[in-house]
Write an enzyme that holds these catalytic residues in place. Sequence first.
Site, PDB file in Angstrom:
ATOM      1  N   ASP A   1     -37.019 -39.595 -47.688  1.00 58.13           N
ATOM      2  CA  ASP A   1     -36.231 -40.649 -47.958  1.00 58.13           C
ATOM      3  C   ASP A   1     -36.785 -41.444 -49.261  1.00 58.13           C
ATOM      4  O   ASP A   1     -37.291 -40.942 -49.965  1.00 58.13           O
ATOM      5  CB  ASP A   1     -36.036 -41.696 -46.915  1.00 58.13           C
ATOM      6  CG  ASP A   1     -37.512 -42.388 -46.652  1.00 58.13           C
ATOM      7  OD1 ASP A   1     -38.451 -42.331 -47.330  1.00 58.13           O
ATOM      8  OD2 ASP A   1     -37.827 -43.181 -45.726  1.00 58.13           O
TER       9      ASP A   1
ATOM     10  N   ARG B   1     -33.101 -52.057 -39.294  1.00 59.97           N
ATOM     11  CA  ARG B   1     -33.877 -52.273 -40.448  1.00 59.97           C
ATOM     12  C   ARG B   1     -32.908 -52.492 -41.584  1.00 59.97           C
ATOM     13  O   ARG B   1     -32.423 -51.987 -42.088  1.00 59.97           O
ATOM     14  CB  ARG B   1     -34.901 -51.243 -40.760  1.00 59.97           C
ATOM     15  CG  ARG B   1     -35.269 -51.470 -42.296  1.00 59.97           C
ATOM     16  CD  ARG B   1     -36.750 -50.426 -42.355  1.00 59.97           C
ATOM     17  NE  ARG B   1     -36.297 -49.185 -42.562  1.00 59.97           N
ATOM     18  CZ  ARG B   1     -37.213 -48.190 -43.252  1.00 59.97           C
ATOM     19  NH1 ARG B   1     -38.587 -48.587 -43.382  1.00 59.97           N
ATOM     20  NH2 ARG B   1     -37.003 -46.963 -43.304  1.00 59.97           N
TER      21      ARG B   1
END
Length: 529
Positions: free
Chosen positions: A447, A164
């Site tokens: 996160d 990613r």
Amino acid sequence: MNSRIEINGAPVEGQERILTPEALDFLVELHDIAAGRRAELLQARQELRDKIGAGFNPTFLEETKHIREDDSWRVAPIGPGLADRRVEITGPTDKKMTINALNSGAKVWLADQEDANTPNWQNVIGGQVSLYDANRDQIEYTSPEGKEYRLQVPYEQTPTIVMRPRGWHLEEKHITVDGERMSGGVVDFGLYFFHNAEHLLSVGRGPYFYLPKTESYLEARLWNDLFNHAEQKFGIPGTIRATVLIETITASFQLEEIIYELRDHMGGLNAGRWDYIFSIIKNFRLRGEEFVLPDRKQVTMTTPFMRSYTEQLVRACHRRGVHAIGGMAAFIPNRRDPQVTEKALAAVHEDKKREANDGFDGSWVAHPDLVPICREEFDAVLGDKPNQIDRLREDVVPDDKSLIDLKIEGGQITEAGVRTNVEVGIRYLEAWLRGNGAAGINNLMEDVATAEISRSQIWQWIHCGSKTAEGQTVTRDWIEQLIEEEFTKLPRTEGDKFDNARKLFEEVALADEYPAFLTIPGYDHYLEN
């Protein structure tokens, strides 16, 4: 080295294998394709955000109706190593976490250079080194305490890596072209593709990517153009597969259009639940109480607007012959608290069972101990089949209004929820400033997305004059008082980053003008390298 490109980061171990003259030339080519259009797309994002803030409700696009109504088109075949995605593990790309992910037993590893990764120079380049070594079955690590980490299974049994890169909004300040910062996502994609694409194809896999923060089909089109250029340069057309995270409210109205733009490279769509909630708060933050969400823990995947989003996602994917991947199970098992762990694991079972029964082809976990749970629930539905792409959700009717009907029966803002947002926000940002993009807090893996929810809810509650269940109006003065109270409880140690974390949290939660992403001021003003 190409005279147009400049590198100003401190040396990172192994970077000579990554920042080669040829790789940097490739980055310049990608920059020339992307830079101007990227700026236009970011401006279009802001204009739409302003329009929504002024009262516009997004809907399905009239100009792309022909794409949605054309039943004939399908995507490219599934890439090698991607047919079975029933359990995917996510995490950052430092050597230790890379090895743990590859040993986890998952089918796919989302190698995260984005939300679970602080974009300091060490992580940006060190992550590329880890991935270079992992793809060649030559990665190992010894911790400062002397613990050794190595792959425990043959390479062909390790999860397929899907990397990613950063989203379109983030820049890379350590690499400039003609004095202009490069897009962080272009850097991440370009370096990974350049060094790994041909090798991966030689071992029966391929160059695979997760695309974050996509807000429109035109943004997907730009990625597709970059993919075409990269493949043509190396003579390997049609080998990239991209799974797009549907983690913005605007993208949820363009599911089939995004698939269509990437149809020659499409690997699937993912229900990025935390960023999706953040996007809703951000876009509707000035629209009043009708668009105010309650405490984060009350916004579950069974709430009507979240259920509408996920069911429409599965329908769109399977209609076009591509994977639908479920959301994150963020729980971290706590062996010191078996009662909490037992309750949380039961919730993970239920979450994954629901996704499998809804038609998803796989789902995410953040911890290796959750891999067997996710596998068990998907095994129960899939059996020996690698996926259930052939299960069409024809019972689901596309519905634009349900996507923004944010009513949650019994939903409340509580003082405990406000305090949790403050605590989690500051504690996560402190970890982020130290270089840890994935932080375990209160038995959850946090996160950037969850920190964005924390600060955005506080900003919205203040500006909407929301009240807690206890009758307290959420004001700036009250939040400042809670910040002070929660700050005094934090576990301070020598050299910690809590002072700067607090400043950054206050900047993005209490500012008069709402910052679109906390990572932008964090990267520019507080991240030291």
